[in-house]
Structures are given as structure tokens and as C-alpha cells.
Enzyme design. Sequence first.
Site, PDB file in Angstrom:
ATOM      1  N   GLU A   1       8.813  -3.842  11.072  1.00 44.85           N
ATOM      2  CA  GLU A   1       9.166  -2.505  10.564  1.00 44.85           C
ATOM      3  C   GLU A   1       9.437  -1.539  11.710  1.00 44.85           C
ATOM      4  OE1 GLU A   1       6.528  -0.797   7.626  1.00 44.85           O
ATOM      5  OE2 GLU A   1       7.610   1.119   7.651  1.00 44.85           O
ATOM      6  N   ASP A  38       0.836  -1.199   0.000  1.00 44.38           N
ATOM      7  CA  ASP A  38       0.000   0.000   0.000  1.00 44.38           C
ATOM      8  C   ASP A  38       0.876   1.257   0.000  1.00 44.38           C
ATOM      9  OD1 ASP A  38       0.880  -0.120   2.592  1.00 44.38           O
ATOM     10  OD2 ASP A  38      -1.109  -0.097   3.515  1.00 44.38           O
ATOM     11  N   SER A  39       2.204   1.068   0.022  1.00 43.93           N
ATOM     12  CA  SER A  39       3.108   2.202  -0.217  1.00 43.93           C
ATOM     13  C   SER A  39       2.882   2.776  -1.610  1.00 43.93           C
ATOM     14  CB  SER A  39       4.575   1.773  -0.054  1.00 43.93           C
ATOM     15  OG  SER A  39       4.828   0.585  -0.771  1.00 43.93           O
ATOM     16  N   LYS A  89      -0.899  -9.576   2.896  1.00 50.30           N
ATOM     17  CA  LYS A  89      -0.238  -9.056   4.099  1.00 50.30           C
ATOM     18  C   LYS A  89      -1.214  -8.133   4.812  1.00 50.30           C
ATOM     19  CE  LYS A  89       3.131  -5.749   3.976  1.00 50.30           C
ATOM     20  NZ  LYS A  89       2.469  -4.689   4.769  1.00 50.30           N
TER      21      LYS A  89
HETATM   22  O1  KIV Z   1       3.442  -1.154   1.650  1.00 55.30           O
HETATM   23  C1  KIV Z   1       4.637  -1.441   1.772  1.00 55.30           C
HETATM   24  O2  KIV Z   1       5.484  -1.095   0.946  1.00 55.30           O
HETATM   25  C2  KIV Z   1       5.042  -2.197   2.947  1.00 55.30           C
HETATM   26  C3  KIV Z   1       6.493  -2.468   3.117  1.00 55.30           C
HETATM   27  C4  KIV Z   1       7.180  -1.261   3.584  1.00 55.30           C
HETATM   28  C5  KIV Z   1       6.741  -3.623   3.995  1.00 55.30           C
HETATM   29  O3  KIV Z   1       4.228  -2.564   3.723  1.00 55.30           O
END
Ligand code: KIV
Length: 279
Positions: A196, A52-53, A127
Site C-alpha cells: 500500500e 479494518d477500513s 491479514k
Molecule cells: O482495511 C482495509 O481496507 C485494507 C485495505 C486497504 C488493503 O487494509
Amino acid sequence: MSDQAVRRKPVQIGDLRRWKREGRRFAMLTAYDYTTASWLDQAGIPILLVGDSVGGVVLGHLLRDGAYDTVPVTLEDILHHAKAVARGARHPLLVGDLPFISYRLGLDEATRSAGRLLQEGGMQAVKLEGGGPMIEVVGHLVERGIPVMGHLGLTPQSVHAMGGLRAQGRDDEGASRIRDALTGLEQAGAFAVVLEGMPSALAAELTAATSLPTIGIGAGAACDGQVLVVHDMLGLTIGPVPKFVKRYAALGEEIAEAARRFQAEVESGTFPDPEHSYG
Ligand code: KIV
């Protein structure tokens, strides 16, 4: 594509536990589009996360302090990018992030959201962030045949509850909350966990204590694997990046320089030249 890439077997969730047992460290990167996913597959990256980044680095959602914001990301956003990544990556294990709210409205809603990431998005696992009440969600999904990667420590979807994107587990109470959550994830049947933004010593202790493969980001070198946001490590990110980011390329500057050269040649009339024109 090289012979080696053609012969590679697709990565399965069980491989991560085997790698942990064998002491073999592994890399995970985020990917959001077909082209990048194809290159990362060709590079041999074993796990791709449609994170979700995407909200910050691709869609430009920013918090008031300019940091990436994942809260506005929707399930439709993740699905859109997951489909593109799945078309490009044949060998890596593909993990789709469940965005904010999509798994917090109840167990059925969580199953529906996760199911869509597998059925429509072409992902092999999902995730989700958090411990506490999220452990029940993890168990529910796992019982329904949906592999789940957990995410503990700094969980960006909870930015407003945490009062900012800050490292977690720095005091005894915070550390023991993370320890309990990790035990819960293990018992609920998660296949791996992202750690994290936490002290390296805590991540090392957790990695040694759990059978779950741990994947660190801002959690030191002792984790079983490491993950970075692909735009950060390629030097594409606009503005400052967190301390834990290492830039392996400076593609942002290369893009700007290439664009400047193109513009200059167009303006001077030297592009297109005969080599790039039809006779
Ligand atoms: O959304 C993402 O990129 C993440 C990573 C930083 C683990 O959750």
C-alpha cells in the site's frame, strides 16, 4: 444466482500463487456486510477482505484531518462484520483483518485473535500489518495452520508512528526496510502481501523479486492483484478519497437522489399509489 456462479469453485490460498505463476491478475475488494458480500460474490470477485477500513467507511471513526481511522477498530468489530460477510459469500477467499493491538500483545494473543477470525468469523485467512517484529507473529500463526496475508508500505494502523497517512519507501532507507520486510514475510510463510502507498517502481521491483503474490493499493499497475475499499470504488465515501481511488459508480449521489424523490412523493401524497397498496 447464475449457473456460472453455482459452478464456481471456492478460491483457496494456493490459487493466488498459481495465478502469479500464470501471470493472471486478480481483484480483491473489501466487504463488511451480507448484502454487499453476496453481490461481490455474484460478480465473481475472488477475494474479499473484511478490512479494518470498516472503522472509517462504516463506523465513522475519523482522524483529526478527516481521513479514515482504523486504530479504534476492535476484534469484536471485525468479528461482527466477518460473520455477516461469511453468510453472504460462498466462493471468494475470505480474509479478516487483525485490528490494531489484537496481534501486538504477544504470540498467544495473536493466535487467539486470528483463531477467532477463523473459528467464529468464518474467515479462511487473516491479514496483519508490518514487518520487523511482526514477522515472528506471521511465522507463529502460519506454523499453527492459520494462513496470513502481510501488509507493507503505508500501514494505516501505524498512522501516529508514521506521522500521518503518507506514502512509504520513497527514499533508499524506507525502500530497503520494505524489501527486508517482504523477504521476512516470504520466509515466515505468508501466502500473499498487500503493498500500500508506495512508488510504483518499488512495487514493480518487489513484485518481480518475490514469489509472494502482491496486491497493490496506491502501488501502481505492476502488482499481481489490486485491492480497493468497496465504498471508495462505488462512490459511497463521504469526503475526498486518496489519489489512487478510481470511482466505478456514484452510488452516494444515487442514494441521496432516491431519498429526495421518496421524500417528495410522500410530502405530495403521490406515494403510496394504488400499485403499491393492498386493495
Ligand atoms: O482495511 C482495509 O481496507 C485494507 C485495505 C486497504 C488493503 O487494509
